[in-house]
Every structure is written in C-alpha cells, then in structure tokens.
Scaffold this motif. Structure first.
Motif, PDB file in Angstrom:
ATOM      1  N   LEU A 298       0.832  -1.197   0.000  1.00 12.40           N
ATOM      2  CA  LEU A 298       0.000   0.000   0.000  1.00 12.40           C
ATOM      3  C   LEU A 298       0.874   1.259   0.000  1.00 12.40           C
ATOM      4  CD1 LEU A 298      -3.020   0.623  -0.030  1.00 12.40           C
ATOM      5  CD2 LEU A 298      -2.938   0.808   2.462  1.00 12.40           C
ATOM      6  N   ARG A 299       1.976   1.209   0.745  1.00  7.39           N
ATOM      7  CA  ARG A 299       2.901   2.353   0.746  1.00  7.39           C
ATOM      8  C   ARG A 299       3.504   2.536  -0.642  1.00  7.39           C
ATOM      9  NH1 ARG A 299       4.591  -0.258   5.595  1.00  7.39           N
ATOM     10  NH2 ARG A 299       6.679  -0.766   4.787  1.00  7.39           N
ATOM     11  N   ARG A 300       3.769   1.429  -1.308  1.00 11.85           N
ATOM     12  CA  ARG A 300       4.336   1.507  -2.653  1.00 11.85           C
ATOM     13  C   ARG A 300       3.325   2.127  -3.638  1.00 11.85           C
ATOM     14  NH1 ARG A 300       8.502  -0.300  -5.612  1.00 11.85           N
ATOM     15  NH2 ARG A 300       8.116  -0.857  -7.802  1.00 11.85           N
ATOM     16  N   ALA A 301       2.058   1.822  -3.455  1.00  6.38           N
ATOM     17  CA  ALA A 301       1.034   2.409  -4.321  1.00  6.38           C
ATOM     18  C   ALA A 301       0.997   3.931  -4.172  1.00  6.38           C
ATOM     19  CB  ALA A 301      -0.335   1.806  -4.001  1.00  6.38           C
ATOM     20  N   VAL A 302       1.151   4.420  -2.948  1.00  6.60           N
ATOM     21  CA  VAL A 302       1.205   5.875  -2.717  1.00  6.60           C
ATOM     22  C   VAL A 302       2.392   6.478  -3.455  1.00  6.60           C
ATOM     23  CG1 VAL A 302       1.592   7.679  -0.983  1.00  6.60           C
ATOM     24  CG2 VAL A 302       0.004   5.791  -0.507  1.00  6.60           C
ATOM     25  N   MET A 303       3.569   5.859  -3.292  1.00  5.55           N
ATOM     26  CA  MET A 303       4.784   6.380  -3.930  1.00  5.55           C
ATOM     27  C   MET A 303       4.634   6.426  -5.447  1.00  5.55           C
ATOM     28  SD  MET A 303       8.593   4.676  -3.950  1.00  5.55           S
ATOM     29  CE  MET A 303       8.000   3.277  -4.915  1.00  5.55           C
ATOM     30  N   LEU A 304       4.096   5.354  -6.032  1.00  8.64           N
ATOM     31  CA  LEU A 304       3.977   5.286  -7.491  1.00  8.64           C
ATOM     32  C   LEU A 304       2.902   6.223  -8.020  1.00  8.64           C
ATOM     33  CD1 LEU A 304       4.261   1.420  -7.892  1.00  8.64           C
ATOM     34  CD2 LEU A 304       5.948   3.105  -8.656  1.00  8.64           C
ATOM     35  N   GLY A 305       1.946   6.586  -7.177  1.00 11.40           N
ATOM     36  CA  GLY A 305       0.866   7.465  -7.611  1.00 11.40           C
ATOM     37  C   GLY A 305       1.245   8.930  -7.678  1.00 11.40           C
ATOM     38  N   LEU A 306       2.436   9.304  -7.183  1.00 14.54           N
ATOM     39  CA  LEU A 306       2.833  10.719  -7.137  1.00 14.54           C
ATOM     40  C   LEU A 306       3.168  11.244  -8.532  1.00 14.54           C
ATOM     41  CD1 LEU A 306       5.162  10.728  -3.991  1.00 14.54           C
ATOM     42  CD2 LEU A 306       2.790  11.552  -4.154  1.00 14.54           C
ATOM     43  N   ASP A 307       2.550  12.359  -8.879  1.00 10.20           N
ATOM     44  CA  ASP A 307       2.867  13.085 -10.111  1.00 10.20           C
ATOM     45  C   ASP A 307       3.659  14.326  -9.705  1.00 10.20           C
ATOM     46  OD1 ASP A 307       3.007  14.523 -12.439  1.00 10.20           O
ATOM     47  OD2 ASP A 307       0.846  14.587 -12.800  1.00 10.20           O
ATOM     48  N   ARG A 308       4.956  14.153  -9.570  1.00  9.57           N
ATOM     49  CA  ARG A 308       5.807  15.234  -9.060  1.00  9.57           C
ATOM     50  C   ARG A 308       5.758  16.479  -9.942  1.00  9.57           C
ATOM     51  NH1 ARG A 308       8.503  10.402  -7.866  1.00  9.57           N
ATOM     52  NH2 ARG A 308       9.116  10.210  -5.666  1.00  9.57           N
ATOM     53  N   GLN A 309       5.763  16.265 -11.242  1.00 10.11           N
ATOM     54  CA  GLN A 309       5.817  17.413 -12.143  1.00 10.11           C
ATOM     55  C   GLN A 309       4.557  18.266 -12.028  1.00 10.11           C
ATOM     56  OE1 GLN A 309       8.714  18.069 -13.883  1.00 10.11           O
ATOM     57  NE2 GLN A 309       7.715  20.069 -14.105  1.00 10.11           N
ATOM     58  N   SER A 310       3.412  17.655 -11.754  1.00  3.79           N
ATOM     59  CA  SER A 310       2.183  18.443 -11.580  1.00  3.79           C
ATOM     60  C   SER A 310       2.287  19.366 -10.379  1.00  3.79           C
ATOM     61  CB  SER A 310       0.974  17.524 -11.426  1.00  3.79           C
ATOM     62  OG  SER A 310       0.609  16.954 -12.656  1.00  3.79           O
ATOM     63  N   TYR A 385       1.695  24.561   3.088  1.00  3.63           N
ATOM     64  CA  TYR A 385       1.356  23.157   3.300  1.00  3.63           C
ATOM     65  C   TYR A 385       0.011  22.816   2.647  1.00  3.63           C
ATOM     66  CZ  TYR A 385       4.860  22.397   7.076  1.00  3.63           C
ATOM     67  OH  TYR A 385       6.012  22.263   7.816  1.00  3.63           O
ATOM     68  N   LYS A 386      -0.959  23.696   2.857  1.00  7.97           N
ATOM     69  CA  LYS A 386      -2.330  23.365   2.462  1.00  7.97           C
ATOM     70  C   LYS A 386      -2.495  23.269   0.948  1.00  7.97           C
ATOM     71  CE  LYS A 386      -4.130  26.734   4.922  1.00  7.97           C
ATOM     72  NZ  LYS A 386      -5.121  27.637   5.549  1.00  7.97           N
ATOM     73  N   ASP A 387      -1.878  24.195   0.210  1.00  8.88           N
ATOM     74  CA  ASP A 387      -2.057  24.193  -1.246  1.00  8.88           C
ATOM     75  C   ASP A 387      -1.568  22.885  -1.874  1.00  8.88           C
ATOM     76  OD1 ASP A 387      -3.085  26.704  -0.907  1.00  8.88           O
ATOM     77  OD2 ASP A 387      -1.345  27.776  -1.678  1.00  8.88           O
ATOM     78  N   PRO A 388      -0.341  22.426  -1.585  1.00  3.89           N
ATOM     79  CA  PRO A 388       0.085  21.155  -2.172  1.00  3.89           C
ATOM     80  C   PRO A 388      -0.650  19.941  -1.604  1.00  3.89           C
ATOM     81  CG  PRO A 388       1.810  22.055  -0.755  1.00  3.89           C
ATOM     82  CD  PRO A 388       0.773  23.114  -0.884  1.00  3.89           C
ATOM     83  N   ALA A 389      -1.119  20.035  -0.358  1.00  7.78           N
ATOM     84  CA  ALA A 389      -1.864  18.907   0.217  1.00  7.78           C
ATOM     85  C   ALA A 389      -3.143  18.640  -0.565  1.00  7.78           C
ATOM     86  CB  ALA A 389      -2.179  19.182   1.687  1.00  7.78           C
ATOM     87  N   VAL A 390      -3.760  19.684  -1.081  1.00  8.35           N
ATOM     88  CA  VAL A 390      -4.953  19.513  -1.928  1.00  8.35           C
ATOM     89  C   VAL A 390      -4.602  18.713  -3.179  1.00  8.35           C
ATOM     90  CG1 VAL A 390      -6.636  20.748  -3.351  1.00  8.35           C
ATOM     91  CG2 VAL A 390      -6.081  21.596  -1.063  1.00  8.35           C
ATOM     92  N   ILE A 391      -3.430  19.003  -3.750  1.00  4.76           N
ATOM     93  CA  ILE A 391      -2.988  18.269  -4.942  1.00  4.76           C
ATOM     94  C   ILE A 391      -2.728  16.807  -4.601  1.00  4.76           C
ATOM     95  CG2 ILE A 391      -1.205  18.132  -6.741  1.00  4.76           C
ATOM     96  CD1 ILE A 391      -0.790  21.149  -6.369  1.00  4.76           C
ATOM     97  N   ILE A 495       9.742  11.702  -1.353  1.00  5.84           N
ATOM     98  CA  ILE A 495      10.014  13.113  -1.615  1.00  5.84           C
ATOM     99  C   ILE A 495       9.299  13.519  -2.898  1.00  5.84           C
ATOM    100  CG2 ILE A 495      11.803  14.857  -1.956  1.00  5.84           C
ATOM    101  CD1 ILE A 495      11.908  13.506   0.793  1.00  5.84           C
ATOM    102  N   ILE A 496       8.591  14.636  -2.851  1.00  5.57           N
ATOM    103  CA  ILE A 496       7.899  15.136  -4.038  1.00  5.57           C
ATOM    104  C   ILE A 496       8.801  16.085  -4.820  1.00  5.57           C
ATOM    105  CG2 ILE A 496       5.931  16.468  -4.877  1.00  5.57           C
ATOM    106  CD1 ILE A 496       4.422  15.466  -2.324  1.00  5.57           C
ATOM    107  N   SER A 497       9.299  17.129  -4.158  1.00  9.37           N
ATOM    108  CA  SER A 497      10.134  18.114  -4.855  1.00  9.37           C
ATOM    109  C   SER A 497      10.901  18.951  -3.855  1.00  9.37           C
ATOM    110  CB  SER A 497       9.274  19.023  -5.735  1.00  9.37           C
ATOM    111  OG  SER A 497       8.434  19.840  -4.920  1.00  9.37           O
ATOM    112  N   HIS A 498      11.848  19.719  -4.369  1.00  7.91           N
ATOM    113  CA  HIS A 498      12.526  20.758  -3.585  1.00  7.91           C
ATOM    114  C   HIS A 498      12.077  22.113  -4.110  1.00  7.91           C
ATOM    115  CE1 HIS A 498      15.665  19.156  -0.770  1.00  7.91           C
ATOM    116  NE2 HIS A 498      15.172  18.052  -1.287  1.00  7.91           N
TER     117      HIS A 498
END
Length: 532
Positions: A298-310, A385-391, A495-498
C-alpha cells in the motif's frame, strides 16, 4: 514551455529589482523593521523548536560561536565567519575542535558571557542535563559529541567520537545559538536572553514578537535598526496586502509563491521580490506502524501514484525541482544527477506506467473504482502546506483512494507529527544546512526526535556514520547517493520536490541578503538598515 515560464518570472523579478535599486548611500541608523511571520511560534526557545517561526523571531537575540556570513547568499564551509568565537582550530585527528572566545561580552541581563555558557549549552543538547529542555530536536545533530571542556573563561574544546567535518557548519546554523547557563529553560521559551544585537521586549501570542536594539552590543556600531517587529499574520492574502500597502517591510523567506509574486509585481511594482531555492522539500509522511499502511504494498502504491511534475507546474510554475532527500542540483551540494535519480524506485519510467502499477497494486488488495480506501490526509495550517496537500489528495484519489484533507493547527503540528498522530500526511521539511549530517540524520536516523515517520534501518544508521566521517567530498557524495537509494527502496518518506519560492521586501530595506540554501540562517539582521 517550462523555459518560457522561467524567463517570464525572471523578467518580472528583474523588473521589480530594477525599480527598487537606487544609488548606494551610507548606512542610516534608526527605524523599526516590520516582518511578517506566517504562524504563531510554539515557543521562543530555538533549541526546543523545529519551526522557522521561532528561528526567524529570535535569531537576532542570540549569537553563535560561528556564523554563515550574512553578506554571502550561499551557506558553505568557506563562508563561515567568527561570532562569539574569535578563532578555531582542529587537532590532527579531526576529533577535537578548540575555540578561542571573545572577552568582555555580556548577556542582555548584564551578566558576563564565558566558556561555561558554551559548555552548558552543548552539555544540555547532548543530554547531560536531561531535564533542562522540554524538547530536544537537535540532540541528534550532536550525537557524535562526547564532551565540551573549558580551559579558562575564553577557551572551549569540543571532543568527538570520530571525525566529523560538518560540525563547524552545524555550529554556524541559526539553530545553534549559545544559551546562558544561568537562565531557566521556561524563561527562554517566553523571554529569551542572549548576547545578540537585539533584546527581547514582548511576545504577544498570535500577534507580534517585538525586539529592541541592544545598546551594549559587543560589535561597535551595530545594529543599525532601533528594533524589529515580527508580526504574526496567518493569512497569506493579508500578509501580501500589508506588504503592498507598506505596513510591512519584508515577508518571511519563501512565503511568496510564483503566482503571488506576479500579483505583487502588478499591485506594488516598487517592491523587490527574489525568487530562489529554499532547501525545503515537500514529502509524504506514511504511518507504517498501524493499519492500513503497515502493508508495504500500500505504501508503494502511494509512492507510485505521485505526479511530481504536476506539483511543480501548479505551485511554482515550473521552478521547483524533482529531487531526492538532499537539496536538488545545481544549488545542492549533494543533489543527484538525473541519470542517478531515475534509477531510484518511483522516479524512472513514465507517469502513466507508474500510476498504472499503483492501480494494479490497489486492485490486488481488493480496491478499485467502486471500492476505494477511505483515509484522511493531514497537514499543517500553513498556506505552503495546504495548497500542495490539496494536490496530493487529488492524486491519491486517481489510484483508488478516497482521501480528504485534515488541517492541523500550526502550533501543534510538530507535536502531532512527532507522535505519529496521522495516517498519511503532507509535510514540508526544511534543512538548516545543506549537509547530510543534518538533512539525512535528522529525518531518518532511528533515534532522531524529528524522524516523524519513525523509519528505522540500522544499516542506514551505519551508512550515515560512515559518510559523516568521510573527508573526501566526492567519495562522501557517492555514499550519500547510496543512502538515498536505500531510503527510496524502503519508501521511508517519499520526496515530491525541492521548492523555489520568493521573499519580498520594500526598497527602503538595505543590507539584507536572502540566502539560497537555507531559510533559517539569515535572521541576525544586525547589518540591515532602513533608508529614510
């Protein structure tokens, strides 16, 4: 297209800067600098807090042994200057660091500063007075420190278990002030006493932290300002309006997003905004200690679901960077090249293939379009925090989660994170210095108080100690990248981004340099003045 966006923002920053650059004149004394602070500090004790809200508010009350040069925009070992220490020297083994201290320095209450205060501060940080600090988030920084010994009033030696070249940089951070031996910890939380250029005057919760010029400061002619007011304004729109109206001189570092920077350029063209890296990563905390995320799939599904560029395109219009834990290239000293990063789990291949794999994992666990996994995504009550959390919520829902956002009051956020009082959370992690002895150790060592995901891998602990003692910069970098690989394999904290964000100030503010690889180390403000 991304390049065009960068050129557009750069042009805006240049235009604003040009409008705010009158001919250089001599420093002027007087005036009170008004700075926005986006949240109420949990306390004013830097050694007990992890938030920028505390360091920004009271770094100017204190001195360090050494400091990153406030006139240099890049924190580096080469940019470290004396502060309470006049000089320093390593022994041949690299395990003893001796400081010669200034004499004649006084605490704000008139008592003399001495080597005993230095020894007291770090004895408390390494746990020799375990009841002094209520919280000790920097204890892990100094785990390699055995003892601090005093030789008279003006000499002190740090004794290490093993060589640690990064120690001096850690001591130069705004999170490493010298505390007075004679002041109780409870008083340092509300009315801190230092040796710095400004004295604490008033802390009105949710309103203001007010500092006044120290007339007995040991550095002649400094500070230039009569005082500093850190105004606590939780709402970003209110902060921006106050800046545009001239009620504020300056924003907090990294508070202004690229779209907001463009709005300021339109509404207040005389205001200068500087866009730059923050050494703050956006990341996902996953509570693996209890269901449902005790399941690694399940943790792996979260990691793979991330669209960092968005995240990057929406929040910074292409300016932030995909990276691992360490600060991204080109500014980061330990950032991974793309060809190295793409070999990490969750980074290679296409977004479509990664998200397809995430959905396949979810289907294997019994979830799908008509049966989604309901969960709350927690985050701090901060705009950043809130703006990216919505994404993040939206992206999780694309891979068969039914996620909703839970906003946590800012002053209790770090306490809840430390207790692992969340299921999954969007988090921002700022690093006081761009060095793995802080960034990696603080967030992933087994016994770190700031290891909010409670990740523990004893082999990683050994690898952290090994890279810390390495004196060859290139060899050390390769060891750090290997640690990054293990952390990604273990899904320790995706990690999503810097980030890249802006700080803005009025043209009257002079002498201020926004440092590019930390948001924590440039709040001494003794060199800042107001043109009137």
């Amino acid at each position: 297209m991304q390049t065009g966006v960068k050129m557009s923002c750069a042009a805006i920053a240049l235009a604003i800067g040009f409008a705010a650059s009158p001919p250089t004149v001599a420093q002027q004394t007087g005036g009170v600098l008004r700075v926005s602070n986006p949240a109420n500090p949990s306390s004013l004790s830097i050694h007990e807090e992890a938030s920028i809200t505390t360091v920004q508010s009271v770094m100017a009350v204190f001195n360090n042994l050494v400091l990153f040069d406030p006139a240099n925009q890049r924190n580096s070992p080469e940019a470290i200057v004396p502060d309470l220490a006049e000089s320093w020297d390593w022994d041949r083994t690299g395990t003893k660091l001796t400081f010669k201290l200034r004499t004649g320095v006084k605490w704000h209450d008139g008592k003399p500063f001495s080597a005993k205060d230095v020894a007291c501060t770090w004895s408390r940080l390494i746990g020799k007075e375990p009841d002094y600090f209520r919280k000790n988030p920097r204890r892990i920084w100094f785990e390699n420190l055995k003892d601090v010994t005093v030789d008279g009033d003006a000499s002190v030696t740090f004794h290490l278990e093993r060589p640690q070249p990064a120690l001096l940089s850690m001591l130069a951070s705004g999170m490493s002030p010298v505390y007075p031996c004679h002041v109780a910890a409870k008083d340092m939380r509300t009315n801190p006493i230092g040796t710095g250029p400004f004295k604490m005057v008033e802390f009105k919760s949710n309103e203001v932290v007010r500092l006044v010029r120290n007339p007995d400061y040991w550095k002649p002619g400094r500070p230039y300002l009569d005082g500093v007011e850190h105004r606590i304004i939780p709402n970003r729109s209110t902060r921006v309006l106050a800046l545009s109206a001239g009620d504020l001189h300056m924003t907090s570092t990294g508070d202004i997003s690229v779209p907001v920077m463009k709005d300021i350029a339109s509404s207040a063209p005389n205001v200068f905004c500087k866009l730059g890296p923050t050494n703050v990563s956006s990341n996902v905390l996953i509570n693996s200690a209890k269901p449902p995320f005790d399941n690694p799939n399940l943790r792996r599904a979260v990691m793979l679901g991330l669209d960092r560029q968005s995240f990057i395109d929406i929040l910074s219009q292409g300016h932030s960077s995909i990276s691992g834990v360490m600060m991204a290239l080109p500014e980061g000293n330990f950032g991974m090249p793309m060809e190295v990063m793409e070999k990490l789990p969750g980074y290679g291949g296409t977004l479509e293939s990664r998200q397809a794999e995430a959905r396949k994992i979810m289907e294997g666990l019994g979830y799908g379009p008509s049966k989604r996994l309901k969960l709350k995504v927690s985050t701090r009550d901060f705009s950043s925090y809130k703006d990216p959390a919505v994404i993040l919520v939206d992206q999780l829902n694309k891979v068969f989660f039914d996620a909703e956002l839970e906003i946590i009051e800012s002053t209790v956020w770090f306490g809840r994170a430390a207790r692992q009082d969340y299921t999954i959370a969007f988090n921002l992690t700022g690093s006081a210095i761009d060095d793995p002895d802080v960034t990696l150790t603080e967030n992933f060592a087994c016994n770190s108080d700031n290891n909010f995901s409670k990740y523990c891998n004893r082999e990683v602990d050994k690898m952290l100690a090994d890279q810390s003692a390495e004196r060859d910069p290139e060899k050390r970098k390769k060891k750090v990248w290997e640690i990054e690989r293990v952390l990604a394999d273990d899904i320790a904290r995706p990690i999503i981004s810097h980030g890249r964000a802006a700080q803005c100030w009025q043209p009257a503010v002079k002498g201020y340099v926004r440092q590019e690889n930390s948001i924590y180390n440039h709040w001494r403000l003794e060199q800042v003045w107001l043109e009137r």
